[in-house]
Structure formats: structure tokens, C-alpha cells
Design a protein around this motif. Structure first.
Motif, mmCIF file in Angstrom:
data_model
loop_
_atom_site.group_PDB
_atom_site.id
_atom_site.type_symbol
_atom_site.label_atom_id
_atom_site.label_comp_id
_atom_site.label_asym_id
_atom_site.label_seq_id
_atom_site.Cartn_x
_atom_site.Cartn_y
_atom_site.Cartn_z
ATOM 1 N N PRO A 244 0.611 -1.351 -0.531
ATOM 2 C CA PRO A 244 0.213 -0.497 -0.164
ATOM 3 C C PRO A 244 0.649 1.299 -0.473
ATOM 4 O O PRO A 244 2.053 1.902 1.023
ATOM 5 C CB PRO A 244 -0.992 -0.015 1.268
ATOM 6 N N GLY A 245 0.835 2.297 -0.612
ATOM 7 C CA GLY A 245 1.156 3.725 -0.821
ATOM 8 C C GLY A 245 2.241 3.484 -1.156
ATOM 9 O O GLY A 245 2.863 4.332 -1.656
ATOM 10 N N ARG A 246 2.830 2.581 -2.654
ATOM 11 C CA ARG A 246 3.683 1.998 -3.092
ATOM 12 C C ARG A 246 4.128 1.871 -4.369
ATOM 13 O O ARG A 246 4.743 1.732 -5.010
ATOM 14 C CB ARG A 246 4.927 1.151 -2.313
ATOM 15 N N GLY A 247 2.676 2.641 -4.963
ATOM 16 C CA GLY A 247 2.802 2.427 -5.919
ATOM 17 C C GLY A 247 3.788 3.025 -7.004
ATOM 18 O O GLY A 247 3.694 2.909 -8.270
ATOM 19 N N GLY A 248 3.676 4.283 -6.759
ATOM 20 C CA GLY A 248 4.468 5.469 -7.437
ATOM 21 C C GLY A 248 5.381 4.955 -7.383
ATOM 22 O O GLY A 248 6.261 4.699 -8.339
ATOM 23 N N ILE A 249 6.914 4.054 -6.643
ATOM 24 C CA ILE A 249 7.785 3.806 -6.675
ATOM 25 C C ILE A 249 8.159 2.293 -7.736
ATOM 26 O O ILE A 249 8.719 2.277 -7.878
ATOM 27 C CB ILE A 249 8.314 3.460 -5.770
ATOM 28 N N ALA A 250 6.710 1.868 -7.207
ATOM 29 C CA ALA A 250 6.744 0.251 -8.301
ATOM 30 C C ALA A 250 6.889 1.089 -9.654
ATOM 31 O O ALA A 250 7.359 0.018 -10.625
ATOM 32 C CB ALA A 250 5.401 -0.544 -7.130
ATOM 33 N N ALA A 251 5.762 1.913 -10.371
ATOM 34 C CA ALA A 251 5.927 2.440 -11.055
ATOM 35 C C ALA A 251 7.550 3.128 -12.208
ATOM 36 O O ALA A 251 7.385 2.439 -13.010
ATOM 37 C CB ALA A 251 4.398 3.387 -11.931
ATOM 38 N N LEU A 252 7.904 3.403 -11.389
ATOM 39 C CA LEU A 252 9.568 3.603 -11.542
ATOM 40 C C LEU A 252 10.367 2.674 -11.925
ATOM 41 O O LEU A 252 10.867 3.171 -12.666
ATOM 42 C CB LEU A 252 10.054 4.965 -10.660
ATOM 43 N N VAL A 253 9.938 1.854 -10.479
ATOM 44 C CA VAL A 253 11.225 0.677 -11.324
ATOM 45 C C VAL A 253 11.067 -0.501 -12.258
ATOM 46 O O VAL A 253 11.714 -0.385 -12.941
ATOM 47 C CB VAL A 253 11.206 0.116 -10.026
ATOM 48 N N LEU A 254 9.294 -0.184 -12.482
ATOM 49 C CA LEU A 254 9.329 -1.233 -13.460
ATOM 50 C C LEU A 254 9.490 0.019 -15.090
ATOM 51 O O LEU A 254 9.672 -0.739 -15.963
ATOM 52 C CB LEU A 254 7.419 -1.711 -13.880
ATOM 53 N N ARG A 255 9.321 0.899 -15.165
ATOM 54 C CA ARG A 255 9.108 1.294 -16.404
ATOM 55 C C ARG A 255 11.014 1.745 -16.910
ATOM 56 O O ARG A 255 10.828 1.792 -17.853
ATOM 57 C CB ARG A 255 8.807 3.614 -16.298
ATOM 58 N N ARG A 256 11.658 1.765 -15.643
ATOM 59 C CA ARG A 256 13.417 2.142 -15.784
ATOM 60 C C ARG A 256 13.492 0.532 -16.285
ATOM 61 O O ARG A 256 14.371 0.603 -17.011
ATOM 62 C CB ARG A 256 13.902 2.559 -14.664
ATOM 63 N N TYR A 257 12.901 -0.812 -15.713
ATOM 64 C CA TYR A 257 13.858 -1.556 -15.272
ATOM 65 C C TYR A 257 12.920 -3.120 -16.344
ATOM 66 O O TYR A 257 13.505 -4.052 -16.360
ATOM 67 C CB TYR A 257 14.742 -2.027 -14.230
ATOM 68 N N GLY A 258 12.189 -3.216 -16.535
ATOM 69 C CA GLY A 258 10.902 -3.666 -16.953
ATOM 70 C C GLY A 258 10.086 -4.590 -16.098
ATOM 71 O O GLY A 258 11.305 -5.051 -15.306
ATOM 72 N N GLU A 259 9.779 -5.620 -16.503
ATOM 73 C CA GLU A 259 8.705 -6.104 -16.294
ATOM 74 C C GLU A 259 9.927 -7.954 -16.003
ATOM 75 O O GLU A 259 10.505 -8.020 -16.515
ATOM 76 C CB GLU A 259 7.398 -6.792 -16.572
ATOM 77 N N PRO A 260 9.891 -8.380 -14.399
ATOM 78 C CA PRO A 260 11.097 -9.440 -14.355
ATOM 79 C C PRO A 260 10.024 -10.885 -15.490
ATOM 80 O O PRO A 260 11.345 -10.966 -15.570
ATOM 81 C CB PRO A 260 10.667 -10.279 -13.160
ATOM 82 N N ALA A 261 9.367 -10.555 -15.923
ATOM 83 C CA ALA A 261 9.063 -12.157 -17.222
ATOM 84 C C ALA A 261 9.986 -11.030 -18.464
ATOM 85 O O ALA A 261 10.022 -12.059 -19.209
ATOM 86 C CB ALA A 261 7.572 -11.694 -16.483
ATOM 87 N N ASP A 262 9.743 -9.253 -18.672
ATOM 88 C CA ASP A 262 10.343 -9.121 -19.714
ATOM 89 C C ASP A 262 12.349 -9.293 -20.049
ATOM 90 O O ASP A 262 12.167 -8.802 -21.153
ATOM 91 C CB ASP A 262 9.086 -8.102 -19.765
ATOM 92 N N ASN A 263 11.804 -9.015 -18.910
ATOM 93 C CA ASN A 263 14.006 -8.821 -18.803
ATOM 94 C C ASN A 263 14.434 -9.600 -17.701
ATOM 95 O O ASN A 263 14.917 -8.705 -16.897
ATOM 96 C CB ASN A 263 14.028 -7.076 -18.643
ATOM 97 N N PRO A 264 14.174 -10.903 -18.063
ATOM 98 C CA PRO A 264 15.128 -11.480 -16.455
ATOM 99 C C PRO A 264 16.016 -11.206 -16.204
ATOM 100 O O PRO A 264 17.135 -11.456 -15.113
ATOM 101 C CB PRO A 264 14.228 -12.949 -17.444
ATOM 102 N N ASP A 265 16.743 -11.034 -17.516
ATOM 103 C CA ASP A 265 18.620 -10.462 -17.511
ATOM 104 C C ASP A 265 19.310 -9.400 -16.102
ATOM 105 O O ASP A 265 19.622 -9.481 -14.897
ATOM 106 C CB ASP A 265 19.291 -10.567 -18.110
ATOM 107 N N PHE A 266 17.846 -8.750 -15.593
ATOM 108 C CA PHE A 266 18.291 -7.876 -14.976
ATOM 109 C C PHE A 266 18.025 -8.189 -13.461
ATOM 110 O O PHE A 266 18.554 -7.880 -12.701
ATOM 111 C CB PHE A 266 17.388 -6.668 -15.308
ATOM 112 N N TRP A 267 16.781 -8.777 -13.823
ATOM 113 C CA TRP A 267 16.852 -8.817 -11.776
ATOM 114 C C TRP A 267 17.511 -10.366 -11.292
ATOM 115 O O TRP A 267 17.702 -10.053 -10.577
ATOM 116 C CB TRP A 267 15.225 -9.409 -12.388
ATOM 117 N N ALA A 268 17.926 -10.804 -13.203
ATOM 118 C CA ALA A 268 18.949 -12.394 -11.620
ATOM 119 C C ALA A 268 20.251 -11.350 -11.223
ATOM 120 O O ALA A 268 20.694 -11.883 -10.521
ATOM 121 C CB ALA A 268 19.030 -12.996 -12.648
#
Length: 344
Positions: A244-268
Motif C-alpha cells: 500500500p502506498g508504494r505504487g509510485g515507486i513500483a511504477a518507476l522501477v518497472l518503467r526503468r527496468y521492465g517486468e521480470p518476465a520481460d527482462n529476466p537478465d536484469f532481475w537475475a
């Protein structure tokens, strides 16, 4: 897989860039890419583009493995605690171009003493105060003959601001802990430079794993109390994406790095378990069966993957104990002391 081999594999699939902290939980269906955090040196000049090792994402454990660290200038400030067995002081030290604050506990006596660097768990930086989070551990360890340096991390207490605004996926905190070890060794205090270990709780336990994966040989051992997952995706999903309340930072992270399913190398690349094959130090993990913050299954999976990678790891479980450890805190510290004395 070697570091160079991992990097080439990333090139072959068109390595994508991203950042956070996560790896697969048992039954999650995600497969972290094995391989070490630091790049192996290659001899000669490559003559084929297929042999060129790409630069790691700047927000990654491989990037930290290649980084030059400059920890030093440990300065004692105000004395904040004096007992028959120890003295505690506010401190500052250098980490990259930042000044990091913290607390140090020094046993009474001539030394030299073995030392531990303490990595605390998550506390909102807006309310965090100097030395908060591992107060009991710091005092206990100094009472039992260890110099204990507690790191505030960038953006906390009197430390320099965190210029990443939280988008470096804890890599900056990891850097601050590496530099704390170096600063402690450079300090002209009663520290046995060859006998240094890491102790972390919760998020700090994850940072301990990051340091061991990125900088093998830096310390002699690592201890993690109720650690977060060694898979960055688990941590992002639990405390950022769905919090709760962290939707803004979540959106920033996903915008910069992508979803784990779409960019698994980064998340690994930001997940310690991807690089457990690089860890050379013994590890002790404490975890309560009633922990509703960091599920015990995370530490079970971390220990399983460490063993599979050849790490000397011990997982101690505590029936009915919660995340912060209450009734069995003393037992956990006694076990920590025995472990550290064997390794240091």
C-alpha cells in the motif's frame, strides 16, 4: 558457469538492463541464470565479436564486483554509551564520494579484537535514527569481545543523501557495507584486520548475501538473521509492487527496468542467488518458523541453493520465533558467537 561465460550468454540473448532484488522461490517457475558476479579477465585481444564480453548493467552485482572501492576515513565522534565492558561512538566514514554515518561499539581492553560490520533491516529513512535497527546485536557483540560497526547506509541518519532515489535496488547500500569493511580495516583502532565478518538482519541479511556474492574474500564469514529472499523478484513483489502506498515507486522501477518476465537478465543480475557459485565464505542463517515478514521458505530455498553451489551454509530454525526474535534472541546470539569464533 564462469563470469565471462555468463556475460557472453547474456550477449547471445540480447542482455536487457534493469534493477531490484529477487530470484526464484521454490515452485515459482522462475529460473535464475547461474554465473558469478564479477567478470573473469580474458587474455589477448578478442578477434571475434562473439568473444566480446559486454559491460554489466551499472545496477547489478556484476558491476559491483568490478568496482573499485575506497572505504576509509573512519572518524569517531560523540561517545554515546559507556559501560564496564564497552564504549560506543557515533562515527562517519567514506563510501565512494559519500559520507556514511553509523555507530561503533568497542570492547574495553587492548585488543586487537575480531570485528563485525552490521547491516540493519529496512526502516523508513524518513524516521530512521543513527545506529537504529541492530542495537541489541551491537551491544551483545561488544560485550563478547567484538568491535561492531553499524552502518546507517546512504540516505539514512547523518549519511549523505541517496542520489538514486531508491532506484539502485540496494546496490548502493551494498557498496556502503563493502566500504565499511575497508574503513574498519584502515582505522587505527584495536581491530584485527584479518578477522572481520558481516552480520545482517532482514533487508540487511540480503545485503550480506550481496556482499558475499560480489566480493568473495572480503570477509571471513557472513551471518543473516531472518533475511529477505535471495531472489530480487520476491522482494519487489512483496514490498514494492503490492505494498500500500508504494505504487509510485513500483511504477518507476518497472518503467526503468521492465517486468521480470520481460527482462529476466536484469532481475537475475541483482539477485544474490544467481552468483552463489562465487561465495567462498561460510554462512549462518537464523530464521523463526513464525516469521510473517520474511517467510521461512525463502531461507530454506536460499540454503538449498547455496549448498547446491558448494557454499558452507548452516540454517538454524527457531520454533515459534517471529521476525524480530524475542524469546530466542540470546540463543541465536550464542550460536552466532560460536560460529564466528570458529571462522575468525
Amino acid at each position: 558457469m564462469s563470469r565471462a561465460g555468463h556475460a557472453i550468454a547474456l550477449l547471445a540473448v540480447g542482455a536487457l538492463l534493469a534493477a531490484c532484488s529477487g530470484a526464484p522461490d521454490a515452485g515459482s517457475g522462475r529460473s535464475p541464470q547461474p554465473g558469478p558476479a564479477s567478470s573473469s579477465a580474458t587474455s589477448g585481444t578478442p578477434t571475434d565479436s562473439a568473444s566480446v564480453v559486454p559491460e554489466p548493467d551499472p545496477v547489478s552485482l556484476p558491476a559491483l564486483a568490478q568496482k573499485s572501492f575506497n572505504g576509509g576515513r573512519l572518524r569517531l565522534g560523540e561517545e554515546v554509551l559507556r559501560t564496564a565492558t564497552q564504549r560506543q561512538y557515533r562515527v562517519t566514514y567514506r563510501s565512494a564520494d559519500l559520507t556514511i554515518s553509523g555507530r561503533i561499539a568497542v570492547p574495553v581492553g587492548d585488543g586487537p579484537f575480531p570485528a563485525v560490520v552490521l547491516a540493519h533491516g529496512y526502516i523508513d529513512p524518513a524516521v530512521y535514527r543513527n545506529g537504529q535497527g541492530l542495537t541489541r546485536e551491537r551491544e551483545w557483540l561488544a560485550d563478547h569481545g567484538y568491535v561492531a560497526l553499524h552502518v546507517d547506509y546512504r540516505g539514512h541518519a547523518e549519511s549523505s543523501p541517496d542520489r538514486s532515489r531508491g532506484l539502485d535496488m540496494r546496490m548502493g547500500y551494498t557498496e556502503d557495507v563493502v566500504n565499511a569493511v575497508l574503513a574498519l580495516r584502515a582505522w587505527r583502532g584495536p581491530v584485527d584486520d584479518d578477522r572481520v565478518a558481516l552480520v545482517g538482519r532482514s533487508m540487511g541479511g540480503g545485503i550480506v548475501m550481496n556482499v558475499l556474492a560480489a566480493k568473495p574474500g572480503l570477509v571471513r564469514a557472513g551471518v543473516a538473521f531472518a533475511p529477505v529472499s535471495s531472489d530480487a523478484v520476491d522482494n519487489f513483489d512483496r514490498w514494492v509492487r503490492d505494498a500500500p502506498g508504494r505504487g509510485g515507486i513500483a511504477a518507476l522501477v518497472l518503467r526503468r527496468y521492465g517486468e521480470p518476465a520481460d527482462n529476466p537478465d536484469f532481475w537475475a543480475g541483482i539477485s544474490a542467488r544467481t552468483y552463489f557459485g562465487d561465495v567462498t565464505e561460510p554462512v549462518l542463517i537464523h530464521h523463526g518458523t513464525a516469521d510473517d515478514t520474511c517467510p521461512l521458505r525463502w531461507s530454506r530455498e536460499t540454503a538449498r541453493l547455496m549448498r547446491a553451489a558448494g557454499v558452507d551454509v548452516t540454517l538454524r530454525t527457531y520454533p515459534g520465533e517471529g521476525h524480530a526474535f524475542g524469546p530466542q534472541f540470546e540463543l541465536s546470539m550464542q550460536r552466532t558467537d560460536r560460529f564466528l569464533r570458529r571462522q575468525l
